[in-house]
Design a protein around this motif. Structure first.
Motif, PDB file in Angstrom:
ATOM      1  N   VAL A   5       0.822  -1.072  -0.028  1.00 19.74           N
ATOM      2  CA  VAL A   5      -0.029  -0.063  -0.007  1.00 19.74           C
ATOM      3  C   VAL A   5       0.958   1.280  -0.152  1.00 19.74           C
ATOM      4  O   VAL A   5       1.734   1.457   0.829  1.00 19.74           O
ATOM      5  N   ARG A   6       0.621   1.980  -0.860  1.00 21.85           N
ATOM      6  CA  ARG A   6       1.585   3.326  -1.271  1.00 21.85           C
ATOM      7  C   ARG A   6       1.545   4.254   0.004  1.00 21.85           C
ATOM      8  O   ARG A   6       2.559   4.789   0.373  1.00 21.85           O
ATOM      9  N   ALA A   7       0.237   4.275   0.628  1.00 26.01           N
ATOM     10  CA  ALA A   7       0.056   5.379   1.701  1.00 26.01           C
ATOM     11  C   ALA A   7       0.902   5.017   2.952  1.00 26.01           C
ATOM     12  O   ALA A   7       1.136   5.587   3.602  1.00 26.01           O
ATOM     13  N   SER A  40       0.621   4.065  -8.342  1.00 26.39           N
ATOM     14  CA  SER A  40      -0.798   3.542  -8.198  1.00 26.39           C
ATOM     15  C   SER A  40      -0.907   3.372  -6.520  1.00 26.39           C
ATOM     16  O   SER A  40       0.011   3.069  -6.029  1.00 26.39           O
ATOM     17  N   PRO A  41      -2.058   3.369  -6.131  1.00 30.18           N
ATOM     18  CA  PRO A  41      -2.127   3.209  -4.570  1.00 30.18           C
ATOM     19  C   PRO A  41      -1.926   1.905  -3.978  1.00 30.18           C
ATOM     20  O   PRO A  41      -1.612   1.746  -2.663  1.00 30.18           O
ATOM     21  N   ARG A  42      -1.827   0.859  -4.736  1.00 29.51           N
ATOM     22  CA  ARG A  42      -1.674  -0.592  -4.293  1.00 29.51           C
ATOM     23  C   ARG A  42      -0.945  -1.386  -5.469  1.00 29.51           C
ATOM     24  O   ARG A  42      -1.041  -1.039  -6.599  1.00 29.51           O
ATOM     25  N   HIS A  43      -0.012  -2.198  -5.065  1.00 26.53           N
ATOM     26  CA  HIS A  43       0.699  -3.118  -6.011  1.00 26.53           C
ATOM     27  C   HIS A  43       0.778  -4.420  -5.323  1.00 26.53           C
ATOM     28  O   HIS A  43       1.397  -4.404  -4.337  1.00 26.53           O
TER      29      HIS A  43
END
Length: 64
Positions: A5-7, A40-43
């Protein structure tokens, strides 16, 4: 945290990453995040980051 999760990731965090050449073995490299390269917000394989020493890989663990 698993680094998908990028956040959850920000510059200055201590992380373990897998470098491109180490993907087959899963060898982890420890370092400090300098830049976040994934937009992207998730990978599913982990957010791609550049460490302060210039190495680039996907985050597998957030250590601090």
């Amino acid at each position: 945290m698993n680094g998908q999760v990028r956040a959850d990731i920000r510059p200055g965090l201590e992380v373990d990453i897998v470098l491109k050449q180490d993907q087959a073995t899963g060898k982890l490299t420890h370092g400090t995040v300098k830049d976040i390269l994934t937009n992207s917000p998730r990978h599913p394989h982990g957010i791609k980051v550049r460490l302060s020493d210039g190495q680039v890989g996907r985050v597998k663990n957030i250590t601090g």
